[in-house]
Write a protein that holds these residues in place. Structure first.
Motif, mmCIF file in Angstrom:
data_model
loop_
_atom_site.group_PDB
_atom_site.id
_atom_site.type_symbol
_atom_site.label_atom_id
_atom_site.label_comp_id
_atom_site.label_asym_id
_atom_site.label_seq_id
_atom_site.Cartn_x
_atom_site.Cartn_y
_atom_site.Cartn_z
ATOM 1 N N ASN A 126 53.319 34.751 32.682
ATOM 2 C CA ASN A 126 52.045 34.838 31.976
ATOM 3 C C ASN A 126 51.705 36.311 31.775
ATOM 4 N N ARG A 155 49.444 37.712 30.298
ATOM 5 C CA ARG A 155 48.014 38.002 30.252
ATOM 6 C C ARG A 155 47.361 37.915 31.623
ATOM 7 N N MET A 192 43.943 37.847 21.450
ATOM 8 C CA MET A 192 44.671 38.211 22.664
ATOM 9 C C MET A 192 46.174 37.977 22.509
ATOM 10 N N ARG A 193 46.549 36.946 21.758
ATOM 11 C CA ARG A 193 47.974 36.690 21.575
ATOM 12 C C ARG A 193 48.665 37.827 20.825
ATOM 13 N N ASP A 234 42.465 38.183 30.082
ATOM 14 C CA ASP A 234 42.360 36.839 30.658
ATOM 15 C C ASP A 234 41.023 36.170 30.334
ATOM 16 N N THR A 235 40.416 36.556 29.205
ATOM 17 C CA THR A 235 39.173 35.938 28.776
ATOM 18 C C THR A 235 39.350 34.433 28.613
ATOM 19 N N LYS A 236 38.306 33.688 28.944
ATOM 20 C CA LYS A 236 38.336 32.230 28.773
ATOM 21 C C LYS A 236 37.665 31.802 27.464
ATOM 22 N N ASN A 237 37.209 32.760 26.670
ATOM 23 C CA ASN A 237 36.539 32.458 25.399
ATOM 24 C C ASN A 237 37.567 31.980 24.377
ATOM 25 N N PRO A 238 37.494 30.708 23.931
ATOM 26 C CA PRO A 238 38.495 30.191 22.975
ATOM 27 C C PRO A 238 38.541 30.993 21.676
ATOM 28 N N GLN A 240 41.219 33.858 21.681
ATOM 29 C CA GLN A 240 42.605 33.603 22.061
ATOM 30 C C GLN A 240 43.604 34.132 21.037
ATOM 31 N N ASP A 241 43.322 33.974 19.748
ATOM 32 C CA ASP A 241 44.243 34.476 18.726
ATOM 33 C C ASP A 241 44.362 35.991 18.794
#
Length: 440
Positions: A260, A262, A225-226, A215-219, A222-223
């Motif tokens: 969700n 994540r 984590m997906r 659930d990191t908020k670092n943009p 995001q790839d």
């Protein structure tokens, strides 16, 4: 008295710990009344626990490797006996401690709710403070998905009662401990293959709690984590059945939600169901409420094994949303009558009038001068109007001599108290005018 060389001490509140002023308190009361009414409809009973608990309670329940325990708790050593104590950063662990200590589950499951201040040393921001307030529910002793659904339905009913719009429910399942352990190993292997792309916070969590990286908020992450392994793929039949049953109940009751995968929540004690209500209206910190199931926590803290689930909301965040909904709409403090008087005999009689009206169930403000000197009726009427009172009850020399009071309406009929306005008006007029005859 100050020494001539001393300067007056000027103190401000501690950063992130805010005063709630009278003009703000009405909105708090509006929220609290709605919450209490909603939770009573579901059979939840209030419980209150101490603000200070043993530090080990939170280290054991929340998880020693979580940000809360590592960075955010206010901890201190008791100077008298050397005990390690902490201001509570959340309340679920304290509720469980109380349930074990007082054998609350001895005669069956319990539905409980609480509200009060919590403390975390983090950067203050909108709706998020170092002393903040939570309201939450805990359902202890219930194993099935039906109570998971019940607490979510209670949350939705509270939003409806408050007329809050735009809150999205996000839902996930963490499975059981062995399923989560298998997923954690696969996730750690995956992240290690991309370690050069991880930020410092993710690298630290990789060794302590890799699930939190999801659930990191670092943009920039995001790839990565997906493409990470999904916990859903590691679930056994029983965990899947629990989650599917919950989804069916919510769908049958018209509760919209988003899956969700994540969503993991920030505390170690969760298993199976986890959920959050989120908004886009409060900046990056969009979660306003959340919770889930914690079936192992009671046993972990020394009690007889029993399932449980619950949620908590951030009161300040909800109030921010309420203010955004209608900035001009504020529940204003009011009273039914403001008693004005002039002269010693009138002041004595004003006390009798005020007490009789209060005994009849009315809210009454009696004028008191700041310095004890007489105050003109014109000035008193300004105070009466500013008080929000429905009526001014006037007692002067003429009223004392005639054994009456003068009553003046301060609000239009449309502004009168809802529901029992006429009844209150009659009570004000009849009781007030009859006081002298009855020796009041």
């Amino acid at each position: 008295m100050l020494h001539p060389d001393q300067k007056p001490l000027r103190l401000a509140s501690v950063k992130g710990m805010n005063d709630i002023l009278p003009e703000q308190a009405a909105l708090w009361a509006h929220f609290e009344d709605a919450a209490q009414t909603t939770l009573r409809a579901y059979g939840y009973q209030r419980i209150r626990t101490p603000i200070v608990e043993h530090t080990s309670l939170f280290a054991r329940s929340i998880g020693a490797a979580t940000d809360i325990v590592e960075k955010e708790m206010y901890c201190f050593t008791d100077a008298l006996n050397g005990e390690q104590l902490s201001l509570r950063p959340e309340n679920t662990a304290a509720i469980v401690r109380a349930a074990i200590e007082h054998h609350l589950l001895y005669d069956g499951p319990k539905r409980l709710w609480y509200s009060g201040p919590m403390f975390r040393h983090e950067r203050p921001q909108r709706g998020r403070y170092r002393q903040f307030h939570q309201l939450g529910v805990e359902a202890l002793g219930f194993a099935g998905p039906d109570v998971d659904a019940e607490i979510i339905l209670a949350g939705q009913r509270l939003w409806d009662c408050l007329q809050l719009q735009g809150l999205r429910l996000e839902l996930n399942t963490l499975g059981q401990l062995d399923e989560r352990a298998a997923h954690r190993a696969a996730l750690a292997d995956y992240l290690k293959r991309h370690i050069e792309l991880l930020d410092e916070d993710a690298k630290r969590r990789l060794e302590t709690n890799p699930l939190r990286i999801l659930d990191t908020k670092n943009p920039a992450l995001q790839d990565i984590m997906r493409g990470a392994p999904r916990l859903m793929d590691f679930l056994g039949e029983a965990s899947r059945a629990h989650f599917e049953a919950l989804r069916r109940i919510l769908q049958a009751n018209g509760i919209s939600f988003t899956l969700n995968p994540r969503l993991v929540r920030g505390l170690d004690y969760y298993n199976l169901t986890v959920f959050e209500w989120v908004t886009d209206r409060l900046g990056a910190q969009g979660s306003v409420a959340g919770g889930g199931r914690y079936d192992r926590l009671i046993e972990q803290l020394g009690g007889k094994p029993a399932p449980a689930c619950g949620w908590a909301l951030g009161v300040e965040r909800i109030l921010e949303l309420l203010k955004e909904n209608d900035p001009g709409a504020r529940p204003e403090p009011h009273c039914d009558a403001y008693v004005l008087h002039q002269g010693e005999a009138a002041r004595t009689q004003a006390f009798a009038v005020s007490e009789r009206l209060r005994a009849a169930g009315l809210s009454v403000v009696q004028h008191c001068s700041g310095d004890g000197a007489p105050v003109r009726f014109k000035t008193q009427m300004k105070h009466a109007d500013a008080s929000g009172a429905q009526y001014a009850v006037i007692i002067g020399e003429d009223e004392v001599n005639s054994g009456t009071v003068t009553i003046k309406a301060l609000r239009r009929a449309a502004d009168a108290l809802e529901g029992n306005a006429a009844q209150r008006r009659i009570a004000v007029e009849c009781l007030s005018r009859d006081l002298f005859e009855k020796g009041g």
